[in-house]
Write a protein that holds these residues in place. Sequence first.
Motif, PDB file in Angstrom:
ATOM      1  N   PHE A 167       1.045  -1.077   0.042  1.00  0.00           N
ATOM      2  CA  PHE A 167      -0.193  -0.006   0.155  1.00  0.00           C
ATOM      3  C   PHE A 167       1.025   1.312   0.011  1.00  0.00           C
ATOM      4  O   PHE A 167       1.671   1.402   1.015  1.00  0.00           O
ATOM      5  N   HIS A 168       0.825   1.949  -1.015  1.00  0.00           N
ATOM      6  CA  HIS A 168       1.774   3.128  -1.231  1.00  0.00           C
ATOM      7  C   HIS A 168       1.117   4.331  -1.293  1.00  0.00           C
ATOM      8  O   HIS A 168       0.332   4.659  -2.047  1.00  0.00           O
ATOM      9  N   SER A 169       1.352   5.652  -0.391  1.00  0.00           N
ATOM     10  CA  SER A 169       0.464   6.899  -0.280  1.00  0.00           C
ATOM     11  C   SER A 169       1.123   7.872  -1.173  1.00  0.00           C
ATOM     12  O   SER A 169       2.401   7.792  -1.084  1.00  0.00           O
ATOM     13  N   CYS A 219      12.377  12.551   2.180  1.00  0.00           N
ATOM     14  CA  CYS A 219      11.583  11.444   2.725  1.00  0.00           C
ATOM     15  C   CYS A 219      12.087  10.369   1.835  1.00  0.00           C
ATOM     16  O   CYS A 219      13.043  10.388   0.736  1.00  0.00           O
ATOM     17  N   GLN A 271      -3.165   9.639  -1.529  1.00  0.00           N
ATOM     18  CA  GLN A 271      -3.327  10.085  -0.033  1.00  0.00           C
ATOM     19  C   GLN A 271      -2.007  11.072   0.119  1.00  0.00           C
ATOM     20  O   GLN A 271      -1.348  10.872   1.053  1.00  0.00           O
ATOM     21  N   GLU A 272      -1.969  12.073  -0.800  1.00  0.00           N
ATOM     22  CA  GLU A 272      -0.714  12.872  -0.691  1.00  0.00           C
ATOM     23  C   GLU A 272      -0.653  13.546   0.794  1.00  0.00           C
ATOM     24  O   GLU A 272      -1.564  13.930   1.213  1.00  0.00           O
ATOM     25  N   ARG A 291       0.169  12.116   3.779  1.00  0.00           N
ATOM     26  CA  ARG A 291      -0.652  11.282   4.617  1.00  0.00           C
ATOM     27  C   ARG A 291      -1.983  11.982   4.546  1.00  0.00           C
ATOM     28  O   ARG A 291      -2.574  11.945   5.795  1.00  0.00           O
ATOM     29  N   LYS A 349       0.574  19.932   2.609  1.00  0.00           N
ATOM     30  CA  LYS A 349       2.069  19.262   2.983  1.00  0.00           C
ATOM     31  C   LYS A 349       3.156  20.223   2.701  1.00  0.00           C
ATOM     32  O   LYS A 349       4.251  20.385   3.652  1.00  0.00           O
ATOM     33  N   TYR A 408       5.929  21.604   5.451  1.00  0.00           N
ATOM     34  CA  TYR A 408       7.496  21.616   5.121  1.00  0.00           C
ATOM     35  C   TYR A 408       7.905  23.175   5.630  1.00  0.00           C
ATOM     36  O   TYR A 408       8.784  23.209   5.916  1.00  0.00           O
ATOM     37  N   THR A 451       7.630  16.508  11.790  1.00  0.00           N
ATOM     38  CA  THR A 451       6.743  16.193  10.798  1.00  0.00           C
ATOM     39  C   THR A 451       5.364  16.171  11.423  1.00  0.00           C
ATOM     40  O   THR A 451       4.327  16.579  10.858  1.00  0.00           O
ATOM     41  N   ASN A 459       1.852  19.207  11.271  1.00  0.00           N
ATOM     42  CA  ASN A 459       0.757  19.113  10.914  1.00  0.00           C
ATOM     43  C   ASN A 459      -0.181  19.439  12.081  1.00  0.00           C
ATOM     44  O   ASN A 459      -1.421  20.130  11.633  1.00  0.00           O
ATOM     45  N   ARG A 504      -5.049   9.264   7.312  1.00  0.00           N
ATOM     46  CA  ARG A 504      -5.391   8.014   6.222  1.00  0.00           C
ATOM     47  C   ARG A 504      -6.070   6.915   6.798  1.00  0.00           C
ATOM     48  O   ARG A 504      -5.941   6.629   8.203  1.00  0.00           O
ATOM     49  N   LEU A 542       4.263  -5.486   2.139  1.00  0.00           N
ATOM     50  CA  LEU A 542       5.518  -4.911   2.232  1.00  0.00           C
ATOM     51  C   LEU A 542       5.284  -3.362   2.981  1.00  0.00           C
ATOM     52  O   LEU A 542       4.885  -2.476   2.334  1.00  0.00           O
ATOM     53  N   THR A 543       5.738  -3.220   4.028  1.00  0.00           N
ATOM     54  CA  THR A 543       5.914  -2.016   5.033  1.00  0.00           C
ATOM     55  C   THR A 543       6.357  -1.819   6.106  1.00  0.00           C
ATOM     56  O   THR A 543       6.861  -3.208   6.650  1.00  0.00           O
ATOM     57  N   LYS A 581      -1.049  -0.038   8.784  1.00  0.00           N
ATOM     58  CA  LYS A 581      -0.998  -0.638   7.734  1.00  0.00           C
ATOM     59  C   LYS A 581      -1.414  -2.211   7.974  1.00  0.00           C
ATOM     60  O   LYS A 581      -2.233  -2.882   7.764  1.00  0.00           O
ATOM     61  N   LYS A 586       9.109   8.925  12.289  1.00  0.00           N
ATOM     62  CA  LYS A 586       8.146   7.762  12.048  1.00  0.00           C
ATOM     63  C   LYS A 586       8.074   6.721  13.025  1.00  0.00           C
ATOM     64  O   LYS A 586       7.359   6.227  13.614  1.00  0.00           O
TER      65      LYS A 586
HETATM   66  N1  LIG Z   1       2.066  15.511   6.013  1.00  0.00           N
HETATM   67  C1  LIG Z   1       3.154  15.089   5.822  1.00  0.00           C
HETATM   68  N2  LIG Z   1       3.157  14.104   5.017  1.00  0.00           N
HETATM   69  C2  LIG Z   1       4.368  13.656   4.583  1.00  0.00           C
HETATM   70  C3  LIG Z   1       5.624  14.246   5.170  1.00  0.00           C
HETATM   71  N3  LIG Z   1       6.442  13.399   4.278  1.00  0.00           N
HETATM   72  C4  LIG Z   1       6.103  12.601   3.650  1.00  0.00           C
HETATM   73  N4  LIG Z   1       4.572  12.635   3.867  1.00  0.00           N
HETATM   74  C5  LIG Z   1       3.727  11.767   3.238  1.00  0.00           C
HETATM   75  O1  LIG Z   1       3.898  10.764   3.980  1.00  0.00           O
HETATM   76  C6  LIG Z   1       2.983   9.598   3.354  1.00  0.00           C
HETATM   77  C7  LIG Z   1       4.122   8.180   3.106  1.00  0.00           C
HETATM   78  O2  LIG Z   1       3.412   7.250   2.645  1.00  0.00           O
HETATM   79  P1  LIG Z   1       3.936   5.674   2.681  1.00  0.00           P
HETATM   80  O3  LIG Z   1       5.040   5.737   1.817  1.00  0.00           O
HETATM   81  O4  LIG Z   1       2.689   4.890   2.308  1.00  0.00           O
HETATM   82  O5  LIG Z   1       4.597   5.221   3.909  1.00  0.00           O
HETATM   83  P2  LIG Z   1       4.398   4.944   5.463  1.00  0.00           P
HETATM   84  O6  LIG Z   1       3.082   5.139   5.877  1.00  0.00           O
HETATM   85  O7  LIG Z   1       5.210   5.936   6.264  1.00  0.00           O
HETATM   86  O8  LIG Z   1       4.498   3.581   5.689  1.00  0.00           O
HETATM   87  P3  LIG Z   1       5.535   2.537   4.909  1.00  0.00           P
HETATM   88  O9  LIG Z   1       4.610   1.375   4.440  1.00  0.00           O
HETATM   89  O10 LIG Z   1       6.368   1.760   5.936  1.00  0.00           O
HETATM   90  O11 LIG Z   1       6.429   3.199   4.016  1.00  0.00           O
HETATM   91  C8  LIG Z   1       3.004  10.085   1.789  1.00  0.00           C
HETATM   92  O12 LIG Z   1       1.630  10.389   1.493  1.00  0.00           O
HETATM   93  C9  LIG Z   1       3.872  11.337   1.756  1.00  0.00           C
HETATM   94  O13 LIG Z   1       3.379  12.476   1.034  1.00  0.00           O
HETATM   95  C10 LIG Z   1       5.515  15.165   5.883  1.00  0.00           C
HETATM   96  O14 LIG Z   1       6.701  15.953   6.178  1.00  0.00           O
HETATM   97  N5  LIG Z   1       4.335  15.697   6.267  1.00  0.00           N
END
Ligand SMILES: Nc1nc2c(ncn2[C@@H]2O[C@H](COP(=O)(O)OP(=O)(O)OP(=O)(O)O)[C@@H](O)[C@H]2O)c(=O)[nH]1
Length: 197
Positions: free
Chosen positions: A50-52, A65, A90-91, A93, A100, A104, A113, A117, A127, A147-148, A153, A185
């Motif tokens: 699952f990738h956001s 990131c 889900q840009e 998160r 976002k 930043y 991070t 928010n 999410r 894979l995570t 998730k 994280k």
């Molecule tokens: N609000 C916010 N979102 C961020 C930031 N950096 C990255 N993101 C978002 O965090 C999300 C990361 O999602 P995934 O790649 O699914 O990763 P994850 O939920 O950390 O879990 P994994 O499966 O372990 O990678 C994306 O939607 C990014 O746009 C930040 O500094 N602030």
Amino acid sequence: MIKIQAEANVPTEHGNFRMIAFSEDENDWMPHMAIVAENTDLSQPVNVRFHSECITGEVFHSKKCECGQQLDAAMKYMHENGGLVIYLRQEGRNIGIINKLKAYSLQEKGFDTVQANLELGLPADDRNFGVAIEILNQLKIEDINLLTNNPDKVRFVQESNVNLNSRIPLQIPANENSKGYLQTKKDFFGHFLDDQK
Ligand SMILES: Nc1nc2c(ncn2[C@@H]2O[C@H](COP(=O)(O)OP(=O)(O)OP(=O)(O)O)[C@@H](O)[C@H]2O)c(=O)[nH]1
Ligand SMILES: [Zn+2]
């Protein structure tokens, strides 16, 4: 209720994928995507990520990131082992790219991070992975390896009708720019990350 709106085969640098767009509305410009590696065996536990969405990391190769590297690594893994990436719109998160970038901007002033928010009056993570479960149901995938590193998730799958056969880590080494993000994280969200303290 989402459904398949269109699908096609696409050759990529990481092999051939069947790209499937899921949405409620065929005019949706940002449907969720399932990209299924060629020769994936759906009768075995299926490898799934699952990738956001992260436009800064995936398109512009931001070093803040590890999202872009995780997406590439996941596609490579699926090409080599079979499986699919469910790419969720889900840009940030799920706060969107405008928020976002505002977050930043606060991070430039010293907020981490999560704090950034919250300072904007937004949840740390907004999410819900229910839509990914819905996509698995529609593809008739009942048993997965996920894979995570994200415990949330994992919990979503455990509480769904899909069986979690195993979790496969997807760790990318930190760099100078990303180490604070990865540490947060681990500390705040409880991600399974070996490299962080
Ligand atoms: N609000 C916010 N979102 C961020 C930031 N950096 C990255 N993101 C978002 O965090 C999300 C990361 O999602 P995934 O790649 O699914 O990763 P994850 O939920 O950390 O879990 P994994 O499966 O372990 O990678 C994306 O939607 C990014 O746009 C930040 O500094 N602030
Ligand atoms: Zn990112």
